[in-house]
Design a protein around this motif. Structure first.
Motif, PDB file in Angstrom:
ATOM      1  N   LEU A  88      45.668 -49.610 -13.468  1.00 37.44           N
ATOM      2  CA  LEU A  88      45.655 -48.579 -14.287  1.00 37.44           C
ATOM      3  C   LEU A  88      44.696 -47.430 -13.740  1.00 37.44           C
ATOM      4  CD1 LEU A  88      45.420 -50.063 -17.827  1.00 37.44           C
ATOM      5  CD2 LEU A  88      47.077 -48.567 -16.971  1.00 37.44           C
ATOM      6  N   VAL A  89      43.940 -47.639 -12.747  1.00 39.37           N
ATOM      7  CA  VAL A  89      42.813 -47.000 -12.049  1.00 39.37           C
ATOM      8  C   VAL A  89      43.640 -46.402 -11.039  1.00 39.37           C
ATOM      9  CG1 VAL A  89      40.780 -46.863 -10.850  1.00 39.37           C
ATOM     10  CG2 VAL A  89      40.650 -48.249 -12.971  1.00 39.37           C
ATOM     11  N   ARG A  90      44.151 -47.184 -10.148  1.00 40.77           N
ATOM     12  CA  ARG A  90      44.809 -46.662  -8.831  1.00 40.77           C
ATOM     13  C   ARG A  90      46.237 -45.762  -9.107  1.00 40.77           C
ATOM     14  NH1 ARG A  90      43.263 -48.582  -3.929  1.00 40.77           N
ATOM     15  NH2 ARG A  90      45.526 -48.557  -3.206  1.00 40.77           N
ATOM     16  N   ASP A 118      35.598 -45.888 -13.593  1.00 34.58           N
ATOM     17  CA  ASP A 118      36.893 -45.754 -13.920  1.00 34.58           C
ATOM     18  C   ASP A 118      37.171 -46.959 -14.812  1.00 34.58           C
ATOM     19  OD1 ASP A 118      36.798 -43.104 -12.927  1.00 34.58           O
ATOM     20  OD2 ASP A 118      38.218 -43.697 -11.167  1.00 34.58           O
ATOM     21  N   ALA A 119      37.024 -48.113 -14.187  1.00 37.99           N
ATOM     22  CA  ALA A 119      37.554 -49.198 -14.818  1.00 37.99           C
ATOM     23  C   ALA A 119      36.926 -49.590 -16.159  1.00 37.99           C
ATOM     24  CB  ALA A 119      37.189 -50.614 -13.830  1.00 37.99           C
ATOM     25  N   LEU A 162      52.760 -50.657 -15.091  1.00 39.63           N
ATOM     26  CA  LEU A 162      52.882 -52.230 -14.503  1.00 39.63           C
ATOM     27  C   LEU A 162      54.534 -52.494 -14.511  1.00 39.63           C
ATOM     28  CD1 LEU A 162      49.858 -53.688 -16.187  1.00 39.63           C
ATOM     29  CD2 LEU A 162      50.304 -53.894 -13.692  1.00 39.63           C
ATOM     30  N   LEU A 163      54.939 -53.081 -13.408  1.00 39.11           N
ATOM     31  CA  LEU A 163      56.322 -53.605 -13.305  1.00 39.11           C
ATOM     32  C   LEU A 163      56.380 -54.871 -12.953  1.00 39.11           C
ATOM     33  CD1 LEU A 163      59.295 -53.009 -13.384  1.00 39.11           C
ATOM     34  CD2 LEU A 163      58.968 -52.316 -10.721  1.00 39.11           C
ATOM     35  N   TYR A 164      56.846 -55.796 -13.783  1.00 31.02           N
ATOM     36  CA  TYR A 164      56.960 -57.570 -13.595  1.00 31.02           C
ATOM     37  C   TYR A 164      58.402 -57.756 -12.779  1.00 31.02           C
ATOM     38  CZ  TYR A 164      52.881 -58.095 -16.416  1.00 31.02           C
ATOM     39  OH  TYR A 164      51.691 -58.122 -17.049  1.00 31.02           O
TER      40      TYR A 164
END
Length: 668
Positions: free
Chosen positions: A62-64, A12-13, A118-120
């Motif tokens: 992105l994979v999980r 997947d990666a 993604l959250l920063y």
């Protein structure tokens, strides 16, 4: 495009790497790290700047299932980080104090609706109960702790709020964590693992070597003039970072460079936030801008084409020096790390340590850091070997630092050391007096200055015994005695006093070998074949016929970046433009085979790139067949041929301690 025996996570990666980032293979230990985290395991990653650390948490996120939470120390750079991911088609957001209520609510709703990859977050915000409850309500894929060395309490970038991040595993025990840093000795490595509860995590330690960076340390005479000579001779029109210890020095140096026609801006924590942000944005988004800054600037800066980092004052530690110089040459192209270093630097740093408000253990730690930095400055051996040894890694003479290119001479300075130490001793013993280096050197050289006559120092038995050495040579002796801890300074005026070890030299029981003082100039880098184009430096491995195409592509990229309000490297890195200019793809399908062109960028930029190529085509005919990768001339540190992972004075007046910048300036 999975390997035959690849795990499901890596299969997947690899698909994500190809589809999103536009590369076909991982680099170094990226694959093992990604497999560990994507599979639900914890990881502690030590990897140099430019080594591709961000992919190690971006791809697992992105994979999980769920959203990857990235703890990032500087809120000022979150927007650029999110912009870069958005350009790749990644759903990214941030929460920090720069947003109004509606913006924060929109991001929170997107997170709860599972619409973010993604959250920063800043560590200060993560500590709030409101943020923790928000994360409880959503689905978290992983926690990425960036710049993990900030947890080290005696480190150069310590952030108290990082200490609380050990609670991540306690509150969310099933969520994998990955901590990453580009700077850590074995002691800092152990401290990170202990404070973040990552002792049982899998640890990955890559080589800290940055072979494309040429390390050079020169004797300080007139540092502003020396800096100007460096820029004009080797880095005219290049982006660079200049570090100064104080805010006043930053302002003066930036003004000096502007007066000399250099496009320079200042950055320090004493500036108003709007000006500081505007100057940082100019540096990130325009080509060839030089930023003059305190150490408040730099952490998290992703600009890949910084061609030089210069220090006009001595860094406080090797870790700080390595971290700061590592901001040069992230793209793998040749870069320069240049430091001007003199006697006053040593005196000032010793005074800072003695005046520290910390306890004795803290002062000992600061002194040990300084000793290691001085050893690196005074070595007659390869700088790179010394740097790697500090981080516990082996190395061989690199052939690309000042001590390799122009090996320094050493000399038996025992007698000179005895003369100087004896002068300090006689002043203290016979006259009950203490003086700084200038007066002691005047006595040794037999100069009947007004001050020498005033204090009757021409009557000392050591008066004139050092006339055989020049003032610069004597200053070098003082500096190196301070570095060897055979001499120290005390008081506000930096007076010289003996140490417990001085008697070993005065008694003839210890030999002193020193690096011979040379002219302030330093060797320029080896000719790498690079050349200047209309828009700046042209990559060294670019065929001459492709140069006009590369410049046309760079002009298109600059216009596109300005239109979108993002840094140019967010559109494409130079490495991608270089490959396009060399291979001259004629269709969108062919463009999609270029490294760094993922699906989102292909859809967004194919028309513009092909249009720029068509305009340049008349002057640069396409080759009959694309040259094989192995036939392309290589730079000293070549980028991978395949679509691999992402491209990687005079004596100054005493400083005002009140205006020193801490290593941060934008806490939440």
């Amino acid at each position: 495009m999975a390997l035959p025996d690849a795990s499901p996570e890596i299969s997947d990666a690899l698909r994500v790497l190809h589809r999103v980032f536009g590369y076909d293979s991982f680099r170094g230990e990226q694959q093992q790290i990604i497999e560990q985290v994507a599979g639900g395991g914890d990881a502690l990653v030590l990897m140099p700047t430019g080594g591709g650390k961000s992919l190690c948490y971006q791809i697992p996120a992105l994979v999980r299932d769920g959203t990857g939470i990235v703890i990032s120390p500087l809120i000022a750079l979150m927007q650029d980080q999110v912009d870069a991911l958005t350009a790749l088609g990644v759903r990214a957001g941030f929460l920090n104090s720069t947003q109004d209520t509606y913006e924060r609510q929109a991001v929170e709703q997107a997170f709860l609706a599972d619409e973010l990859d993604l959250l920063y977050l800043a560590p200060e915000r993560l500590r709030t109960e409101g943020t923790q409850r928000l994360l409880d309500r959503g689905k978290v894929a992983l926690f990425a702790i960036d710049e993990a060395h900030c947890v080290a309490q005696w480190g150069h970038d310590f952030r108290p709020d990082y200490l609380a991040l050990s609670m991540l595993h306690e509150r969310w025990p099933k969520v994998p964590r990955i901590a990453l840093t580009a700077t850590a000795t074995s002691a800092t490595h152990a401290e990170i693992a202990s404070r973040l509860g990552l002792e049982d995590a899998r640890h990955f330690v890559a080589s800290f070597d940055r072979p494309n960076i040429q390390y050079r340390i020169v004797s300080k005479s007139n540092p502003q003039k020396q800096l100007l000579e460096l820029i004009r001779a080797e880095h005219d029109g290049d982006a660079g970072v200049v570090y100064c210890l104080s805010r006043a020095s930053v302002e003066k140096t930036a003004a000096f460079l502007v007066e000399q026609g250099i496009d320079a801006v200042a950055y320090h924590a004493g500036m108003d936030s709007r000006t500081r942000a505007a100057n940082q944005a100019r540096f990130l988004r325009e080509d060839g801008v030089v930023v003059v800054a305190t150490i408040a600037f730099g952490m998290g800066i992703d600009k890949p084409d910084v061609r030089f980092v210069a220090h006009l004052d001595l860094p406080k530690s090797v870790e700080g020096y390595y971290q700061e110089t590592g901001r040069a040459g992230r793209d793998g192209e040749p870069a320069t790390a240049w430091l001007a270093y003199g006697l006053q630097d040593v005196v000032q740093q010793r005074k800072l340590i003695d005046g520290s408000e910390g306890d004795e253990a803290h002062r000992r730690s600061m002194a040990a850091h300084l000793d290691a930095m001085l050893a690196l400055c005074e070595t007659v051996d390869c700088r790179r070997v010394g740097l790697l040894a500090y981080f516990g890694q082996p190395g061989e003479a690199c052939g690309n630092c000042d001590t390799c290119l122009t090996p320094p001479e050493s000399w038996d300075a025992t007698v000179a050391a005895q003369k100087l130490l004896s002068t300090v001793w006689r002043l203290a013993k016979e006259r009950r007096q203490k003086f700084g280096a200038g007066q002691i050197i005047d006595i040794l050289q037999g100069k009947k200055t007004a001050k020498v006559i005033q204090f009757d120092h021409d009557g000392l038995s050591v008066f004139g015994v050092g006339a055989d050495l020049s003032t610069a040579e004597w200053r070098g002796v003082v500096r190196q005695l301070l570095a060897l801890r055979l001499l120290t300074v005390e008081g506000d005026f930096g007076t010289l006093v003996l140490t417990d070890d001085s008697g070993e030299v005065l008694g003839g029981r210890r030999k002193v070998t020193m690096r011979k003082e040379t002219a302030a100039a330093s060797p320029a880098r080896k000719d790498s074949g690079s050349r200047k184009g209309k828009g700046g430096r042209v990559p060294a491995d670019l065929p001459a016929a492709a140069v006009p195409v590369f410049e046309a592509l760079r002009a298109w990229r600059a216009a596109t970046a300005r239109e979108q309000g993002v840094p140019a490297y967010v559109v494409f890195h130079d490495a991608t433009l270089r490959e396009i200019a060399t291979r001259l793809p004629g269709t969108a399908e062919e463009l999609g085979t270029i490294g760094g062109v993922g699906e989102a960028k292909l859809a967004k930029y194919a028309e513009g790139v092909l249009g720029a190529l068509a305009e340049a085509h008349a002057t640069v005919p396409a080759p009959a067949t694309p040259p094989p990768a192995e036939s392309v001339p290589q730079v000293p540190v070549p980028a991978p041929a395949s679509r691999s992972a992402a491209p990687y004075d005079e004596e100054p007046p005493p400083f005002d301690l009140e205006e020193m910048d801490p290593p941060w300036d934008d806490w939440e």
